[in-house]
Design an enzyme around this catalytic site. Structure first.
Site, PDB file in Angstrom:
ATOM      1  N   LYS A  25     -40.967  -5.650  17.325  1.00  0.00           N
ATOM      2  CA  LYS A  25     -40.781  -6.080  15.765  1.00  0.00           C
ATOM      3  C   LYS A  25     -41.039  -7.570  16.174  1.00  0.00           C
ATOM      4  O   LYS A  25     -41.392  -8.406  15.713  1.00  0.00           O
ATOM      5  CB  LYS A  25     -40.612  -5.512  15.067  1.00  0.00           C
ATOM      6  CG  LYS A  25     -41.331  -6.145  13.351  1.00  0.00           C
ATOM      7  CD  LYS A  25     -41.102  -4.876  12.968  1.00  0.00           C
ATOM      8  CE  LYS A  25     -39.546  -4.842  11.854  1.00  0.00           C
ATOM      9  NZ  LYS A  25     -39.006  -5.604  10.993  1.00  0.00           N
ATOM     10  N   GLN A 177     -31.656 -13.936  12.299  1.00  0.00           N
ATOM     11  CA  GLN A 177     -32.493 -14.798  11.679  1.00  0.00           C
ATOM     12  C   GLN A 177     -32.283 -15.947  11.322  1.00  0.00           C
ATOM     13  O   GLN A 177     -32.574 -17.104  10.966  1.00  0.00           O
ATOM     14  CB  GLN A 177     -32.988 -14.012  10.580  1.00  0.00           C
ATOM     15  CG  GLN A 177     -33.834 -12.905  10.888  1.00  0.00           C
ATOM     16  CD  GLN A 177     -34.104 -11.364  10.010  1.00  0.00           C
ATOM     17  OE1 GLN A 177     -33.521 -12.041   8.299  1.00  0.00           O
ATOM     18  NE2 GLN A 177     -34.350 -10.943   9.784  1.00  0.00           N
ATOM     19  N   ASP A 324     -30.833  -2.008  13.089  1.00  0.00           N
ATOM     20  CA  ASP A 324     -31.312  -1.449  12.477  1.00  0.00           C
ATOM     21  C   ASP A 324     -32.610   0.315  12.428  1.00  0.00           C
ATOM     22  O   ASP A 324     -32.227   1.294  12.017  1.00  0.00           O
ATOM     23  CB  ASP A 324     -32.327  -2.312  13.318  1.00  0.00           C
ATOM     24  CG  ASP A 324     -32.990  -3.404  12.344  1.00  0.00           C
ATOM     25  OD1 ASP A 324     -32.470  -3.804  11.610  1.00  0.00           O
ATOM     26  OD2 ASP A 324     -33.263  -4.426  13.204  1.00  0.00           O
ATOM     27  N   ARG A 355     -29.304   0.057   2.168  1.00  0.00           N
ATOM     28  CA  ARG A 355     -29.503   1.334   3.852  1.00  0.00           C
ATOM     29  C   ARG A 355     -28.044   2.066   3.390  1.00  0.00           C
ATOM     30  O   ARG A 355     -27.984   3.470   2.980  1.00  0.00           O
ATOM     31  CB  ARG A 355     -29.488   0.577   5.011  1.00  0.00           C
ATOM     32  CG  ARG A 355     -31.039   0.531   5.395  1.00  0.00           C
ATOM     33  CD  ARG A 355     -31.053   0.306   5.786  1.00  0.00           C
ATOM     34  NE  ARG A 355     -33.039  -0.149   6.603  1.00  0.00           N
ATOM     35  CZ  ARG A 355     -33.597  -0.907   7.412  1.00  0.00           C
ATOM     36  NH1 ARG A 355     -32.485  -2.178   8.745  1.00  0.00           N
ATOM     37  NH2 ARG A 355     -34.656  -1.608   7.906  1.00  0.00           N
ATOM     38  N   ARG A 400     -37.458   2.733   7.858  1.00  0.00           N
ATOM     39  CA  ARG A 400     -36.615   3.266   8.680  1.00  0.00           C
ATOM     40  C   ARG A 400     -35.706   3.817   7.185  1.00  0.00           C
ATOM     41  O   ARG A 400     -35.751   5.149   8.580  1.00  0.00           O
ATOM     42  CB  ARG A 400     -35.369   2.038   9.015  1.00  0.00           C
ATOM     43  CG  ARG A 400     -36.199   1.228  10.288  1.00  0.00           C
ATOM     44  CD  ARG A 400     -35.397   0.132  10.725  1.00  0.00           C
ATOM     45  NE  ARG A 400     -35.716  -1.263  11.328  1.00  0.00           N
ATOM     46  CZ  ARG A 400     -35.902  -1.413  12.492  1.00  0.00           C
ATOM     47  NH1 ARG A 400     -37.159  -0.129  12.435  1.00  0.00           N
ATOM     48  NH2 ARG A 400     -37.035  -2.253  12.534  1.00  0.00           N
TER      49      ARG A 400
HETATM   50  C1  S3P Z   1     -34.173 -10.020  13.460  1.00  0.00           C
HETATM   51  C2  S3P Z   1     -32.329  -9.830  12.934  1.00  0.00           C
HETATM   52  C3  S3P Z   1     -31.962  -8.610  11.756  1.00  0.00           C
HETATM   53  C4  S3P Z   1     -32.575  -7.422  11.405  1.00  0.00           C
HETATM   54  C5  S3P Z   1     -34.206  -7.678  11.339  1.00  0.00           C
HETATM   55  C6  S3P Z   1     -34.827  -8.112  12.505  1.00  0.00           C
HETATM   56  C7  S3P Z   1     -34.881 -10.699  13.161  1.00  0.00           C
HETATM   57  O1  S3P Z   1     -32.433  -8.618  10.615  1.00  0.00           O
HETATM   58  O2  S3P Z   1     -32.488  -6.568  11.288  1.00  0.00           O
HETATM   59  O3  S3P Z   1     -34.781  -6.402  11.799  1.00  0.00           O
HETATM   60  O4  S3P Z   1     -36.017 -10.427  13.880  1.00  0.00           O
HETATM   61  O5  S3P Z   1     -34.421 -11.777  13.606  1.00  0.00           O
HETATM   62  P1  S3P Z   1     -30.705 -10.257  10.462  1.00  0.00           P
HETATM   63  O6  S3P Z   1     -30.422 -11.014  10.948  1.00  0.00           O
HETATM   64  O7  S3P Z   1     -31.128  -9.927   8.408  1.00  0.00           O
HETATM   65  O8  S3P Z   1     -29.294  -9.627  10.906  1.00  0.00           O
END
Ligand code: S3P
Length: 440
Positions: A25, A177, A324, A355, A400
């Protein structure tokens, strides 16, 4: 029994053989978004077909990229994305609805940063509850404006800044992110943008940007990009999602006699913390790298049932590599001997649902003691655990969590109900079929 609950019947036997999981993803989002930013036409394959990734495809289409991705025989998406490149995105005539996808919303904030347009980002009820200030704060330092400036929640309107300032930013939390938004804005800023983080978060963006012609420096807890740079189209194949593979691996560990291999899955070390954790719990599990897609390793994960699972402590420094997977690891921990401690899990309060709460409440239904203390999650396992009849779990709109409780039913000896199970469409629409197909 509630009307919209899905009844999950126990599997009729152990899991055996090999399986593939849908595309990763995180990598799928980035492939779509970076292709939209680039000059020229990118060719993508293995892209995850899920509600979340479709939110990204829809968003870049609204912004003027031409995405022509079609469903393939294996259920993945493949095709082309023609980016807006140097011309930039167009002014959309409506807000961009990111649905349930935090990655779409937070990465777009960085992508929109240099362009002289005004874009409102919004999402579903869950996404509108999730914190956004972590992303807007560093982008404001680079010159971007947000309306309202102090907003922590969507909807938020972003006004890009064509003269972005490069920054050095010490992120308050390890978030890929946040890091990605700053790096993608940094591609267009004058000078070197550096992001330091308290623990290593997933590094797909640093690894992927060079595929689009933008060199990056990727350290353990830092990433850097020097702008302004021109992004050029690329050809990418997305490997399988380790976060989805984790559910198949857990199924094999919970169903006596199982022995499976998951193939074609991303083995990026930042993503397979669950393999390391299960190993430490005494699981018979190992990964094997078979190749690289760009700089991303992929290969197989082999796992077999064992009776010897024991609790372990997962230090806070490792949290980002399992974040995750904590729900499904907590389910495995509930079947292990002794207590498992997940250190530093506070970020899980901010996911698609709370969660930590969802895990503790679901385990309590199963008769398992789990609690949060000082930002750590404790799960007291029992190798002889048997689920009582008539359990009705709530997915809390979180894919999840839905898959975790479904797994409890699939691998137990009595059916369970999962209310709101359909939210698995966010990341793994074929989850139930894939698990059942592994039972001979
Ligand atoms: C992700 C970063 C994670 C993860 C999310 C996908 C990404 O989040 O939990 O499912 O693709 O950059 P955070 O950046 O909030 O840790």
């Amino acid at each position: 029994m509630s009307n919209d609950a899905t009844i999950i019947e126990p599997l009729s036997g152990p899991l055996a053989g090999s399986a593939r999981v849908p595309g990763d993803k995180s990598i799928s989002h980035r492939a779509v978004l970076l292709s939209a930013m680039a000059e020229g036409t990118s060719h993508l394959s293995g892209v995850l077909d899920s509600d979340d990734v479709r939110s990204s495809i829809q968003a870049v289409s609204q912004l003027g990229a031409k995405a022509d991705l079609a469903v393939q025989a294996d259920g993945s998406l493949a095709g082309t994305v023609e980016g807006w490149g140097q011309a930039g995105p167009v002014q959309p005539d409506a807000p961009i609805d990111c649905g349930n996808s935090g990655t779409t919303a937070r990465l777009l904030m960085g992508i929109l940063a240099p362009w002289p347009i005004e874009v409102t980002l919004t999402g579903d009820d869950s996404l509108r509850r999730r914190p956004m200030r972590r992303n807007t704060a560093p982008l404001m330092k680079m010159g971007v404006r947000f309306k309202p400036a102090e907003a922590d929640h969507l909807p938020i309107t972003e006004l890009g800044c064509p003269e972005l300032r490069a920054i050095t930013y010490d992120a308050p939390m390890a978030s890929a992110q946040l890091k990605t938004a700053v790096l993608l804005a940094g591609v267009y800023a004058q000078g070197t943008t550096t992001l330091n983080e308290p623990a290593p978060s997933r590094n797909h963006t640093e690894l992927m940007l060079p595929e689009y012609g933008v060199p990056t420096t990727a350290g353990t807890r830092m990433a850097e990009v020097t702008g302004p740079a021109v992004m050029r189209s690329s050809d990418l194949a997305v490997p399988g999602d380790p976060s989805s593979a984790a559910f198949l691996c857990a199924a094999a560990l919970l169903k006596r006699g199982s022995d499976i291999t998951v193939e074609g899955v991303s083995l990026n070390p930042a993503r397979i913390g669950f393999v390391r954790t299960l190993e430490r719990m005494g699981a018979d599990i190992a990964e094997h790298i078979e190749g690289y897609e760009g700089k991303e390793p992929y290969g197989t994960i082999h796992v077999a049932f064992t009776e010897k699972l024991r609790g372990c402590e997962i230090p806070a420094q490792h949290f980002a590599s399992i974040l995750d997977e904590v729900p499904v690891l907590a389910l495995v921990a509930a079947h292990a001997r002794g207590v498992t401690v997940f250190r530093g899990v506070a970020e899980l309060h901010n996911k698609e649902c709370d969660r930590v709460r969802a895990i503790i409440d679901g385990l309590a239904l199963m008769g398992v003691d789990a609690w949060e203390e000082g930002g750590d999650l404790f799960v007291e396992g029992d190798p002889a655990l048997q689920l009582p009849r008539g359990l009705a779990f709530d997915a809390h709109g979180d894919h999840r969590i839905a898959m975790t409780w479904a797994l409890a039913g699939l691998c137990g000896s009595v059916p369970v109900e999962v209310e709101g199970f359909e939210c698995v469409a966010v990341s793994y629409p074929g989850f139930l079929d894939d698990v059942r197909k592994l039972v001979a």
